[in-house]
Structure formats: C-alpha cells, structure tokens
Motif scaffolding. Structure first.
Motif: not given
Length: 447
Positions: A114-116, A184-188, A364-376
């Motif tokens: 990714p660009p980042a 975090s995305d790499f760790a997936n 602005g970067t993360v791709q693999g997080a779930t909605a439930a995780e982001l809410e927390l």
C-alpha cells in the motif's frame, strides 16, 4: 538517538508500561560483556561477510544488554544480540514468534504494498551457518541464544514526541498510527495457532485484578490466595505476584496511605472496563490475532529525510491477543502531556491534538479491522491505561517485586507515583470520552 542516525534496536526498554519486569544491569557490567574476540566469534556463526569491526551498541535498552554493532566488508552493518534468558525464559519461543511475524510482513508486502508502506522495511534476520534464525553460543556454563539483524539505515527514532524536531510531533504521531495499522494488517497473514507469549500472564487483566485484590487483602502465602491461575505455565511465572513481598506492617501502611485511597477506589469501581478486551476475545466479539505487545514510540523507526514511518522493531513480546491492546498502549503512552512520573496530578491531561493525529493515521490506513473492533478503540485506550495503573499500584502495595527499582536513581515510591499517574490519566480519559468518540466518528475511514 539523534535524528538522521541509524537504529535497529531489538532490546526491551526498562520504562513504565514495559511488557516485563526490569532486569538490573550486572554489578560488574564490563565483566559480563563479551570481549571483541568473543563478539567476532559469535558473529561468525552467521552467514555474513568478513568482519572488520565490532563494538557495544550504545543505543540498546536495559534488558538485552548483550547487543553489539558489527561492521563488515563492503560497508555492511549488522546488529548482534543475545536474548536475556533471565527475563525471556523461553528464548526459542521468542525467536519462533519473531520469525513468523517477519514472514507475515514479507508475504503481505509481496502481495500488495500500500502507499502508506512505500518505504516500510521489516526487521530482517541473517541466517546462521546452519540456516537457523538464531545460533547458540556456549559461554562458561551459560547457553546464550543469539540473533543477527540487518541494520536499517537512514532512520530516526525518539524516546518521546518532545524529541521530534521542527514542530513535527503531530506528524510523527500520525505516522505511528499509520505504522500500527500497517503491522496490524500484516499480522492478519500470521496464524496464531500454536503462538504463545514469551511472557506468561502478560496482558491478563483478570490476573492483574486478582493480584490487586489479593495484595489488598494482605495475603502472605499462596495457601491464602483464591483464584490462582489454572494454566501451569502462567502459575509458575506469576504466583509470586499474588502475595506480599515486604513486611506485613509496611504493606499495611502502604495500603492505608490516604494519598492512595481514592486511586484504589477508582480502580475497584472500574474493574469491568479493564476487562473489556479480554472478555471480548473470550466471547468471540474480538478476533485473536498476533500483536506486537510493546508499541511505544521508541520502538518505531522513521525515515530521517521524510519523517514517514519505516519499521516497528523490538519483537520480543509478540503474542496472540487483540490489536486493540497495541492501539491502547500506543495512545496511552503518547497523550499524557506530563509524562509518566509526574507527581502533580493537575498537570496530567490528555493531549487531544496527539490523540486525533494518531487516530487519523491509523483509521486512514487500516484495512483489516472489523466494525466491532473499531467501535472499541476509545474504550481500549481507557482499559490499557487502567490496567497499567493497577499493575503499578499493585506492585507498590506488594513490595516492588515486578517493576524493580534501581536506587538511588529510583525513588522508593516510584511505582506509587507511576500508578497514580496512570490512574489519573484514566480518569481524564473518562472525562474526555464523549469528545474521543465524536472525534473518531469524524475520521473519514471510521466504520
């Protein structure tokens, strides 16, 4: 180190929030260091060019004190390091996790960069002569596990945002958020099947609170303790943390200190908040993934020219958990404007600009997080701050046998001060929670 320097330190730092207890430097430190000939001998166990120089690495931390710079022909430089087996009791487990973490990053980058991650550079291990990720060197009666890493060049590193020059602290905070999102995305890509922490009991909020309750009750022997860990490995590693390590009368005086009383009450009143991540994993609401485990600023490397994040180093604490713990620890360590040893609690405030910058970089970067995780994400910062405050306070009440003190440099009440500082920060986070939720929802990538 200075901006524009070079660093790939894999050593653990001995600061508040560390993943492990501090390991005191040996009294005769020079006697414990390897000679130049021994360093060359160990480095020669790895697949490198002829060595032309070696010296002690000056930017290392306090845990893995056997860390050396290796200079080879053709201008190549490496970092040679032994894992401190007195702290990391299972050094081969550390190396297995580290190897898989690096492999996951490389696989992800090979598939799509990714660009980042334009200049992202994972830590790179040099194989041993027998094609292993490490080598074992027998020194006297000790078997030392060694690893050799390529030195990442043209980078800057910092111990705090205040060290960032030219008023670019907020940009650096945003880059940290971006760096954590990338890792975090790499760790997936990495399976957590069979992945175990090298620090049994770390990030066990339930265990931390059980220690807190046991110490508050003045338990002096394991026979008096209820709720000891069922896991044999965790029990072996943490059982000494459930009982007093000082005279019962001194412990009573510490417990009854009127300065501490409101913080004990605060920690007890919000126990459920500290357990939210652990319970989220147990319920299946949160994924269990591979996490870094120690996401302070000093473990990030930045491009010396552009300031862009380059790497996340110090890979001794990789473990299965939720990435929200890495997020919470990173934000916690950045937003306290007063630092982590401040005695004037009025000075402890949340730096909202930093909080917003690191959130902007992550979301602005993360791709693999779930909605439930982001809410927390907001509760996660609160939970990790509270958890650390309880750990420091418990250690002070118990007798300082985890976050060990180094007199005369450390004040005898340092862990009390650290605990009060973190718990005050937790209180400030609760007070600013509405703002934090609104700020998060205003970020463009928020789900």
């Amino acid at each position: 180190m200075a901006e524009g320097g070079r660093l790939t330190s894999m050593s653990m730092r001995n600061g508040s929030g560390d993943a492990m207890s501090s390991a005191a430097e040996p009294k005769d430190r020079q006697a414990r260091l390897l000679s130049t000939e021994e360093v060359a001998q160990v480095a020669g166990l790895f697949q490198i060019e002829p060595i032309i120089g070696a010296e002690e690495y000056r930017e290392k931390g306090n845990i893995n004190f056997h860390t050396y710079s290796i200079h080879c022909t053709q201008g190549h430089e490496y970092l040679l390091q032994s894992i401190n087996s007195e702290v990391s009791k299972k050094p081969l487990r550390v190396m297995d996790a580290m190897t898989e973490w690096i492999k996951a990053q490389n696989l992800s980058l090979a598939r799509s960069r990714p660009p980042a991650a334009e200049r992202w550079e994972p830590v790179s291990l040099v194989p041993s002569r027998d094609n292993q990720a490490y080598s074992i060197f027998q020194r006297g009666e000790s078997s030392m596990v060694w690893r050799l890493m390529h030195l990442i060049s043209d980078v800057a590193s910092y111990k705090s945002l205040s060290q960032v020059r030219n008023g670019k602290g907020l940009e650096t905070a945003e880059e940290m958020g971006r760096g954590l999102a990338l890792t975090s995305d790499f760790a997936n890509e990495m399976s957590v099947e069979g992945l175990a922490t090298s620090l049994p009991g770390y990030r066990d909020a339930v265990g931390y609170y059980r220690q807190f309750h046991s110490v508050l009750a003045g338990r002096q022997s394991l026979e008096e303790v209820r709720g000891l860990p069922e896991d044999p490995e965790v029990l072996e590693s943490t059982q000494h943390l459930y009982t007093l390590a000082i005279d019962p009368e001194e412990a009573r005086q510490r417990r009854e200190d009127p300065e501490i009383a409101p913080y004990i009450e605060l920690a007890l009143a919000h126990e459920e908040k500290a357990l939210c991540l652990q319970k989220g994993i147990q319920s299946g609401e949160l994924r269990k993934v591979a996490i870094h485990g120690d996401t302070k600023i000093e473990n990030f490397l930045f491009c010396a020219k552009t300031g862009r994040v380059r790497s996340l180093v110090d890979l001794d604490t990789i473990m299965p958990y939720t990435w929200l713990a890495d997020w919470g620890d990173m934000v916690r360590s950045l937003i306290n404007v007063a630092g982590e040893k401040e005695r004037d609690t009025e000075k402890i405030q949340v730096n909202k600009e930093v909080y917003e910058a690191v959130s902007r970089g992550f979301l602005g970067t993360v791709q693999g997080a779930t909605a439930a995780e982001l809410e927390l994400m907001v509760p996660a910062v609160q939970a990790i701050t509270l958890e650390l405050g309880v750990r420091f306070l418990t250690d002070y009440l118990r007798g300082d046998n985890y976050f060990a003190l180094s007199p005369p440099l450390d004040a005898p009440d340092l862990n009390k001060v650290r605990g009060i500082c973190q718990l005050t920060l937790f209180k400030r986070l609760l007070e600013s929670a509405d703002w934090a939720h609104a700020m998060m929802k205003g970020q463009p990538e928020m789900i």
